[in-house]
Scaffold this motif. Sequence first.
Motif, PDB file in Angstrom:
ATOM      1  N   GLY A 118       0.824  -1.209   0.000  1.00  0.00           N
ATOM      2  CA  GLY A 118       0.000   0.000   0.000  1.00  0.00           C
ATOM      3  C   GLY A 118       0.856   1.256   0.000  1.00  0.00           C
ATOM      4  N   SER A 119       1.969   1.218   0.704  1.00  0.00           N
ATOM      5  CA  SER A 119       2.848   2.390   0.757  1.00  0.00           C
ATOM      6  C   SER A 119       3.377   2.726  -0.634  1.00  0.00           C
ATOM      7  N   TYR A 145      -3.047   8.093   7.655  1.00  0.00           N
ATOM      8  CA  TYR A 145      -1.893   7.221   7.400  1.00  0.00           C
ATOM      9  C   TYR A 145      -1.907   6.799   5.939  1.00  0.00           C
ATOM     10  N   HIS A 146      -0.800   7.043   5.246  1.00  0.00           N
ATOM     11  CA  HIS A 146      -0.703   6.614   3.846  1.00  0.00           C
ATOM     12  C   HIS A 146       0.527   5.748   3.618  1.00  0.00           C
ATOM     13  N   GLU A 210      -8.066   9.560   3.030  1.00  0.00           N
ATOM     14  CA  GLU A 210      -8.627   8.272   3.447  1.00  0.00           C
ATOM     15  C   GLU A 210     -10.135   8.468   3.581  1.00  0.00           C
ATOM     16  N   ARG A 214      -8.556   6.400   9.649  1.00  0.00           N
ATOM     17  CA  ARG A 214      -8.417   5.537  10.820  1.00  0.00           C
ATOM     18  C   ARG A 214      -9.807   5.039  11.223  1.00  0.00           C
ATOM     19  N   ASP A 240      -7.218   7.138  -0.903  1.00  0.00           N
ATOM     20  CA  ASP A 240      -6.408   6.031  -0.390  1.00  0.00           C
ATOM     21  C   ASP A 240      -7.352   4.952   0.123  1.00  0.00           C
ATOM     22  N   VAL A 243      -7.205   0.509   2.942  1.00  0.00           N
ATOM     23  CA  VAL A 243      -8.002  -0.181   3.958  1.00  0.00           C
ATOM     24  C   VAL A 243      -9.442  -0.409   3.487  1.00  0.00           C
ATOM     25  N   LYS A 268      -3.952  -4.556   0.869  1.00  0.00           N
ATOM     26  CA  LYS A 268      -4.603  -5.367   1.918  1.00  0.00           C
ATOM     27  C   LYS A 268      -5.585  -6.379   1.321  1.00  0.00           C
TER      28      LYS A 268
HETATM   29  C1  LIG Z   1      -4.889   3.917   4.448  1.00  0.00           C
HETATM   30  C2  LIG Z   1      -3.555   3.242   4.307  1.00  0.00           C
HETATM   31  N1  LIG Z   1      -2.763   3.581   3.291  1.00  0.00           N
HETATM   32  C3  LIG Z   1      -1.559   2.980   3.093  1.00  0.00           C
HETATM   33  C4  LIG Z   1      -1.120   2.001   3.948  1.00  0.00           C
HETATM   34  C5  LIG Z   1       0.221   1.350   3.729  1.00  0.00           C
HETATM   35  O1  LIG Z   1       0.067   0.054   3.294  1.00  0.00           O
HETATM   36  P1  LIG Z   1       1.254  -1.021   3.506  1.00  0.00           P
HETATM   37  O2  LIG Z   1       1.384  -1.235   4.965  1.00  0.00           O
HETATM   38  O3  LIG Z   1       0.796  -2.208   2.726  1.00  0.00           O
HETATM   39  O4  LIG Z   1       2.477  -0.420   2.910  1.00  0.00           O
HETATM   40  C6  LIG Z   1      -1.913   1.612   5.028  1.00  0.00           C
HETATM   41  C7  LIG Z   1      -1.456   0.566   5.960  1.00  0.00           C
HETATM   42  O5  LIG Z   1      -2.008   0.334   7.004  1.00  0.00           O
HETATM   43  C8  LIG Z   1      -3.164   2.254   5.210  1.00  0.00           C
HETATM   44  O6  LIG Z   1      -3.935   1.941   6.264  1.00  0.00           O
END
Ligand SMILES: Cc1ncc(COP(=O)(O)O)c(C=O)c1O
Length: 432
Positions: A118-119, A145-146, A210, A214, A240, A243, A268
């Motif tokens: 995801g990152s 969180y991204h 997002e 969260r 994003d 999740v 995910k």
């Molecule tokens: C909304 C969101 N974006 C990006 C990520 C990053 O994904 P990854 O942990 O697979 O790199 C996460 C991870 O929890 C996330 O919750």
Amino acid sequence: MDTAGTSVNAGLYDIAERVLPGAGLGGYALPEDIRFVFAEGAGARVTDVDGRQFIDYVGGAGALILGHSPPAVVSAVQEQAARGMHMFGTLNEPAIRLADRLVKDIPCAEKIVYATTGSEATAYAMRLARAYTGKDLILKFEGAYHGNHDYALTSTFPTRLGNDPLGQDDTAGRPAGTRRTMCVAPYNDLGAVERIVRERRDELAGVIVEPVQRIIPAEPEFLKGLRRLCDETGVVMIMDEVVTGFRLAYGGAQAYFDVVPDLASFGKVVGAGGPLAAVAGRADILDLSDPRRKGEPGYVYFNGTLHGNPVAAAATLALLDELARPGVHDALNRYSAQACAASQKVLDRHGVPAIAEHTGSLWQIIFTRGRPRSHADMLAGDSAAMRRLDMQCMKQGLYVLPGVRRFFSLAHGDAELEDSLRALDQACRIVA
Ligand SMILES: Cc1ncc(COP(=O)(O)O)c(C=O)c1O
């Protein structure tokens, strides 16, 4: 719970202490009296190496929407692994079939590009937005969180508020130049976004959001307002969905909220717990990475050893077949609502001043004054009390990381709910 003495847990922790920073695999180090080493998972339950069982609400950080080792996904993995686990540089059939499926099923997807995590997907979406607009600045929201890259680690865990539009560093080692390419706004505050967009329109490439930040859902008009602002200003809207994708609804939060972004990151559930993620979106933006354009101005580099990995693609196709059955998301979201309502009753009975909050199958017990709308509301809550209760829940056999949002899966049923309510009741008795 006791991991001291001669248990297998304790022996493995001794090794981990020696070779892993903080004896952990990343951001979490559990206190000594509740830590355990995962041995196996089945459905909604996990067992540690000493044979103790927990009901799993971490769910592989949200990847395991069917629970652990669902038979259809395991078969798909076994079949593909026997034929070849990895291939690089050319196409493979599961990757093509999955891309086709994602384009059909995700509202914003005219094309998709694979990533591994995801990152990586959010970093790539930001790079595309910058290349497409020829601008540098990306707006994100306080508390969002991204992922783990330098651009994302802006005001994810800010301890001071009101510092928008400048973000705070979430990590050491972040270059000053990177910091200057990000700015932040409070979540669910369209007025603040409008101000920044007006002031910095000439620099702004994209907004990343997002759809459920969260545990805080976007308010109905917020996402629609972001869409309108991006349309008016030519800023790229990135949702994003790492999740929320295929979790809130089939097709993701963009289907659930009926707002179609320009680009969206998935991971995910898309990946089925394997090494696969994706960016979906407009063809005119994603085509900037067409490898035939290498060397031309405007070409956007994106490549990875595991991109389109056939085992993870086959697993995801099998998982999506299960999720596409009629009524699946309604049933999961209904279960989540019932479980949170029942948990709320337990909290109230003990006079614990907390809320069992949920959007779809994302949930958490939080100690805020009312339902939070922003990271500021979360910060104003009692995070120490939240962590105390979560620790007790772990001691009573629920796997919940302290202070972290959690997930229901389709493997959670009546028995898990009954056992969990009993554990929560006992945890409340101890903390109250
Ligand atoms: C909304 C969101 N974006 C990006 C990520 C990053 O994904 P990854 O942990 O697979 O790199 C996460 C991870 O929890 C996330 O919750």
